[in-house]
Scaffold this motif. Sequence first.
Motif, PDB file in Angstrom:
ATOM      1  N   ASN A 109     -10.884   1.684  -7.861  1.00 43.48           N
ATOM      2  CA  ASN A 109     -10.485   0.328  -7.507  1.00 43.48           C
ATOM      3  C   ASN A 109      -9.087   0.288  -6.924  1.00 43.48           C
ATOM      4  N   ASP A 110      -8.216   1.127  -7.444  1.00 42.72           N
ATOM      5  CA  ASP A 110      -6.849   1.222  -6.937  1.00 42.72           C
ATOM      6  C   ASP A 110      -6.430   2.678  -6.999  1.00 42.72           C
ATOM      7  N   ALA A 111      -5.483   3.073  -6.161  1.00 45.48           N
ATOM      8  CA  ALA A 111      -5.096   4.478  -6.071  1.00 45.48           C
ATOM      9  C   ALA A 111      -4.710   5.091  -7.420  1.00 45.48           C
ATOM     10  N   PRO A 112      -3.905   4.416  -8.265  1.00 49.91           N
ATOM     11  CA  PRO A 112      -3.534   5.028  -9.545  1.00 49.91           C
ATOM     12  C   PRO A 112      -4.715   5.284 -10.470  1.00 49.91           C
ATOM     13  N   ASP A 113      -5.843   4.577 -10.271  1.00 51.93           N
ATOM     14  CA  ASP A 113      -7.005   4.759 -11.136  1.00 51.93           C
ATOM     15  C   ASP A 113      -7.610   6.153 -10.998  1.00 51.93           C
ATOM     16  N   ALA A 114      -7.398   6.787  -9.854  1.00 49.87           N
ATOM     17  CA  ALA A 114      -8.045   8.074  -9.606  1.00 49.87           C
ATOM     18  C   ALA A 114      -7.611   9.137 -10.617  1.00 49.87           C
ATOM     19  N   ILE A 176      -1.642 -14.136  16.852  1.00 54.62           N
ATOM     20  CA  ILE A 176      -2.742 -13.699  15.998  1.00 54.62           C
ATOM     21  C   ILE A 176      -2.351 -13.867  14.536  1.00 54.62           C
ATOM     22  N   VAL A 177      -3.349 -13.941  13.681  1.00 54.25           N
ATOM     23  CA  VAL A 177      -3.148 -13.901  12.239  1.00 54.25           C
ATOM     24  C   VAL A 177      -3.946 -12.721  11.712  1.00 54.25           C
ATOM     25  N   ALA A 178      -3.535 -12.179  10.550  1.00 52.69           N
ATOM     26  CA  ALA A 178      -4.149 -10.935  10.077  1.00 52.69           C
ATOM     27  C   ALA A 178      -4.375 -10.972   8.572  1.00 52.69           C
ATOM     28  N   LEU A 179      -5.524 -10.414   8.161  1.00 60.35           N
ATOM     29  CA  LEU A 179      -5.944 -10.363   6.768  1.00 60.35           C
ATOM     30  C   LEU A 179      -5.912  -8.925   6.268  1.00 60.35           C
ATOM     31  N   GLY A 180      -5.168  -8.678   5.193  1.00 61.19           N
ATOM     32  CA  GLY A 180      -5.064  -7.340   4.633  1.00 61.19           C
ATOM     33  C   GLY A 180      -5.905  -7.175   3.384  1.00 61.19           C
ATOM     34  N   GLY A 181      -6.093  -5.926   2.959  1.00 63.89           N
ATOM     35  CA  GLY A 181      -6.844  -5.626   1.753  1.00 63.89           C
ATOM     36  C   GLY A 181      -5.951  -5.663   0.527  1.00 63.89           C
ATOM     37  N   ILE A 182      -6.321  -4.903  -0.509  1.00 65.79           N
ATOM     38  CA  ILE A 182      -5.463  -4.788  -1.694  1.00 65.79           C
ATOM     39  C   ILE A 182      -4.216  -4.019  -1.289  1.00 65.79           C
ATOM     40  N   PRO A 183      -3.012  -4.589  -1.495  1.00 69.09           N
ATOM     41  CA  PRO A 183      -1.796  -4.008  -0.920  1.00 69.09           C
ATOM     42  C   PRO A 183      -1.534  -2.551  -1.290  1.00 69.09           C
ATOM     43  N   SER A 184      -1.949  -2.132  -2.504  1.00 71.08           N
ATOM     44  CA  SER A 184      -1.664  -0.765  -2.941  1.00 71.08           C
ATOM     45  C   SER A 184      -2.766   0.222  -2.570  1.00 71.08           C
ATOM     46  N   ASN A 185      -3.866  -0.256  -1.977  1.00 67.46           N
ATOM     47  CA  ASN A 185      -4.935   0.646  -1.533  1.00 67.46           C
ATOM     48  C   ASN A 185      -4.490   1.404  -0.296  1.00 67.46           C
ATOM     49  N   LYS A 186      -4.717   2.708  -0.292  1.00 62.73           N
ATOM     50  CA  LYS A 186      -4.324   3.528   0.852  1.00 62.73           C
ATOM     51  C   LYS A 186      -4.984   3.052   2.143  1.00 62.73           C
ATOM     52  N   PRO A 187      -6.287   2.745   2.164  1.00 61.31           N
ATOM     53  CA  PRO A 187      -6.887   2.261   3.410  1.00 61.31           C
ATOM     54  C   PRO A 187      -6.236   0.977   3.914  1.00 61.31           C
ATOM     55  N   ALA A 188      -5.878   0.074   2.992  1.00 58.37           N
ATOM     56  CA  ALA A 188      -5.230  -1.174   3.398  1.00 58.37           C
ATOM     57  C   ALA A 188      -3.870  -0.898   4.016  1.00 58.37           C
TER      58      ALA A 188
END
Length: 362
Positions: A109-114, A176-188
């Motif tokens: 779910n988040d990078a630290p979870d790995a 333009i406006v932009a939508l991001g993912g979970i801020p701490s996710n590497k893909p985001a």
Amino acid sequence: MKIRDFYEAAALDRRRFLIGSALGAGTLLMPGLVRPAFAEADLALASSIRSLSNAFHAAWNAGAEAFGSSIGARHAALVTEGNSEKGVADIRAFLAQHGAQAVLGVDPNDAPDARPIVEAVSAGGGFVTTVWNKPDDLHPWDFGNNYVAHMSFDGTPAGAQTAKALFEAMGGSGGIVALGGIPSNKPAIQRKAGLLEAVDANGNVELLDFQDADWDATKANSVVSAWITRFGSDIKGIWAANDGMAIGALEALRAEGLAGQIPVTGIDGTRDAVTAVRNGEMAATVDWDPFWIGGIALSLSYQAATGKIVPENEPQEHREFYAAGKLITQADIQEYWAANVEQSPPEPDWNDLWGRLDRQIN
């Protein structure tokens, strides 16, 4: 079972669109030792994913089910619903039940979870492949054979490519406006970096606002509705870090009669997004093939569990790698549609573990 059977049964996207205290039955393995291989029927497969209501993860789960069926092994979907504690706890419970027979494909779910997930699987003697999220200093080769591989896709060029497609669709200039993912996710993080690179390289485009919507379509819909009120006709395009948020944005535009007038881009290649590209409502998406991801993540772990591969003997590029995706725009949507919608693509070769390898993650 045929691929189409999975999709019809669950109304899922097509393939191309798209540790605690109680490890009871686990066998503690020392790094470097190769344990006796299990037969397919002995193994318990599981995929830890965010939500089955998410089109990307629904297709992931369909691929995992298809792989499990191909080897005659049972498969379970461990759904986090965006809750890191639940995600880790569910994997610990799965390990407590299945121990060294556990074979997992995990999207933390988040990078630290790995880290706690990998440590738990390693302590229990199971096998895990992670996808998308992990800390930069966590590597499969530091855990012997149990942490089989980490696979991801380079989000920076994808973010830049979809941004450029958006700029082209809106005539090369404007806000333009932009939508991001979970801020701490590497893909985001990567996809946002690609967007900002493209904006910086184009002096005629202004980023009016950037807000994180946590990969969620409902949140994205709410944010875009507020933007329409705030910015009005100044919005010439909407960039989203995944297709779910892009579809949420499209719904907000449809409510205002603006769909098709303000181009939108996403990333993932879900069926809804590809259809929107074909209908002229979206300018682009990137297809990662989540069906393949779900199956190949389990196949990597399974082949280690059965001794068909010995991860420690593999080069590092086989254990931590970017796979290739495909940009889909309105310019090539008809060709893509004919090859991937009108025709059923062949079932993946689950033994071709690294056929889509792009390069090692550095």
